[in-house]
Design a protein around this motif. Sequence first.
Motif, mmCIF file in Angstrom:
data_model
loop_
_atom_site.group_PDB
_atom_site.id
_atom_site.type_symbol
_atom_site.label_atom_id
_atom_site.label_comp_id
_atom_site.label_asym_id
_atom_site.label_seq_id
_atom_site.Cartn_x
_atom_site.Cartn_y
_atom_site.Cartn_z
ATOM 1 N N GLN A 137 -35.256 -33.020 59.928
ATOM 2 C CA GLN A 137 -36.103 -32.647 61.052
ATOM 3 C C GLN A 137 -36.828 -33.837 61.661
ATOM 4 O OE1 GLN A 137 -36.107 -29.322 62.444
ATOM 5 N NE2 GLN A 137 -34.260 -29.737 61.257
ATOM 6 N N ASP A 138 -36.701 -35.014 61.050
ATOM 7 C CA ASP A 138 -37.306 -36.222 61.616
ATOM 8 C C ASP A 138 -36.332 -36.848 62.595
ATOM 9 O OD1 ASP A 138 -39.572 -35.900 60.000
ATOM 10 O OD2 ASP A 138 -38.615 -36.966 58.330
ATOM 11 N N GLU A 139 -36.878 -37.356 63.714
ATOM 12 C CA GLU A 139 -36.027 -37.955 64.741
ATOM 13 C C GLU A 139 -35.075 -38.980 64.137
ATOM 14 O OE1 GLU A 139 -35.652 -37.254 68.048
ATOM 15 O OE2 GLU A 139 -37.010 -35.569 67.726
ATOM 16 N N ALA A 140 -33.859 -38.994 64.626
ATOM 17 C CA ALA A 140 -32.835 -39.947 64.189
ATOM 18 C C ALA A 140 -31.935 -40.264 65.380
ATOM 19 C CB ALA A 140 -32.030 -39.372 63.023
ATOM 20 N N GLU A 141 -30.892 -41.035 65.152
ATOM 21 C CA GLU A 141 -30.030 -41.522 66.230
ATOM 22 C C GLU A 141 -29.234 -40.442 66.936
ATOM 23 O OE1 GLU A 141 -28.746 -45.884 64.596
ATOM 24 O OE2 GLU A 141 -27.746 -44.140 63.730
ATOM 25 N N SER A 142 -28.904 -39.374 66.226
ATOM 26 C CA SER A 142 -28.028 -38.346 66.785
ATOM 27 C C SER A 142 -28.558 -36.956 66.438
ATOM 28 C CB SER A 142 -26.607 -38.491 66.236
ATOM 29 O OG SER A 142 -26.127 -39.793 66.479
ATOM 30 N N THR A 143 -28.073 -35.957 67.195
ATOM 31 C CA THR A 143 -28.544 -34.580 66.997
ATOM 32 C C THR A 143 -27.359 -33.650 66.784
ATOM 33 O OG1 THR A 143 -30.380 -35.047 68.506
ATOM 34 C CG2 THR A 143 -29.934 -32.724 68.021
ATOM 35 N N LEU A 144 -27.495 -32.766 65.804
ATOM 36 C CA LEU A 144 -26.531 -31.693 65.583
ATOM 37 C C LEU A 144 -27.183 -30.391 66.015
ATOM 38 C CD1 LEU A 144 -25.325 -32.594 61.966
ATOM 39 C CD2 LEU A 144 -24.340 -33.321 64.144
ATOM 40 N N LEU A 145 -26.570 -29.709 66.969
ATOM 41 C CA LEU A 145 -27.053 -28.409 67.434
ATOM 42 C C LEU A 145 -26.143 -27.350 66.806
ATOM 43 C CD1 LEU A 145 -27.574 -29.307 71.198
ATOM 44 C CD2 LEU A 145 -29.294 -29.284 69.389
ATOM 45 N N VAL A 146 -26.652 -26.642 65.819
ATOM 46 C CA VAL A 146 -25.836 -25.718 65.025
ATOM 47 C C VAL A 146 -26.240 -24.285 65.333
ATOM 48 C CG1 VAL A 146 -25.107 -25.068 62.701
ATOM 49 C CG2 VAL A 146 -25.666 -27.457 63.208
ATOM 50 N N THR A 147 -25.242 -23.447 65.592
ATOM 51 C CA THR A 147 -25.459 -22.025 65.876
ATOM 52 C C THR A 147 -24.527 -21.195 65.011
ATOM 53 O OG1 THR A 147 -25.979 -22.567 68.167
ATOM 54 C CG2 THR A 147 -25.511 -20.264 67.692
ATOM 55 N N ARG A 148 -25.071 -20.129 64.439
ATOM 56 C CA ARG A 148 -24.226 -19.199 63.690
ATOM 57 C C ARG A 148 -23.849 -18.046 64.609
ATOM 58 N NH1 ARG A 148 -25.393 -15.432 58.429
ATOM 59 N NH2 ARG A 148 -23.499 -14.208 58.725
ATOM 60 N N ASP A 149 -22.568 -17.683 64.581
ATOM 61 C CA ASP A 149 -22.064 -16.570 65.388
ATOM 62 C C ASP A 149 -22.740 -15.254 65.027
ATOM 63 O OD1 ASP A 149 -20.249 -18.384 66.424
ATOM 64 O OD2 ASP A 149 -18.474 -17.398 65.594
ATOM 65 N N ASN A 150 -22.632 -14.308 65.953
ATOM 66 C CA ASN A 150 -23.011 -12.922 65.699
ATOM 67 C C ASN A 150 -21.770 -12.177 65.249
ATOM 68 O OD1 ASN A 150 -25.735 -12.285 66.110
ATOM 69 N ND2 ASN A 150 -25.507 -12.422 68.321
ATOM 70 N N GLY A 151 -21.963 -11.068 64.576
ATOM 71 C CA GLY A 151 -20.830 -10.235 64.186
ATOM 72 C C GLY A 151 -21.218 -9.284 63.079
ATOM 73 N N PHE A 152 -20.497 -8.176 62.998
ATOM 74 C CA PHE A 152 -20.797 -7.160 61.994
ATOM 75 C C PHE A 152 -20.433 -7.640 60.597
ATOM 76 C CE2 PHE A 152 -19.448 -3.536 59.399
ATOM 77 C CZ PHE A 152 -20.656 -2.864 59.331
ATOM 78 N N VAL A 153 -19.218 -8.194 60.439
ATOM 79 C CA VAL A 153 -18.777 -8.642 59.124
ATOM 80 C C VAL A 153 -19.609 -9.850 58.710
ATOM 81 C CG1 VAL A 153 -16.858 -9.618 57.805
ATOM 82 C CG2 VAL A 153 -16.464 -7.738 59.396
ATOM 83 N N GLY A 154 -20.240 -9.771 57.565
ATOM 84 C CA GLY A 154 -21.059 -10.867 57.068
ATOM 85 C C GLY A 154 -22.393 -10.985 57.765
ATOM 86 N N GLY A 155 -22.690 -10.077 58.697
ATOM 87 C CA GLY A 155 -23.938 -10.156 59.447
ATOM 88 C C GLY A 155 -25.171 -10.044 58.580
ATOM 89 N N GLY A 156 -25.065 -9.350 57.459
ATOM 90 C CA GLY A 156 -26.202 -9.204 56.557
ATOM 91 C C GLY A 156 -26.314 -10.334 55.556
#
Length: 155
Positions: free
Chosen positions: A59-78
């Motif tokens: 979470q500390d500033e660094a040279e590059s950024t990863l923008l990570v998103t988890r999909d939506n969906g019923f299977v594995g949603g819980g």
Amino acid sequence: MPEQPFSVGDGVPGKAIERITMRISTYLLLLVTLAGCATTPVTFTNAQPVPNDRVYAHQDEAESTLLVTRDNGFVGGGCKLDLFIDGERSATFGAGESAAFYVPAGDRILAVKAVGICGPGSPYTEQAISVSKGKKLRLRIFIGAGGYGITQTTI
């Protein structure tokens, strides 16, 4: 009296109908299962942020950024999924959540693993990436027929 091909008393029509009903039920279940295996991508800006108490590292500033998103969906949603960056547990994602991580430029190893009730026996999926200095790299965590995974994305 003419002989009927099947009589009610011999049970053949009942057995035939039962077999047909079982086959149809099996095919419908298979179809629903396969349709439900895929998850739906969510854009980083439309996803809910991962709560701060489930973001652990990078979470500390660094040279590059990863923008990570988890999909939506019923299977594995819980199920919650842990994201590891270079072997360090970095966040726990719920369905439809996103978080930004700050990393040095260069080669990184990302991994995803199910936790909690979904964790025992789940595979530990890894993906090698390369991040350029000053760049933002978008990634999505998904669930497909082969299990959990992480990949680069344009959304």
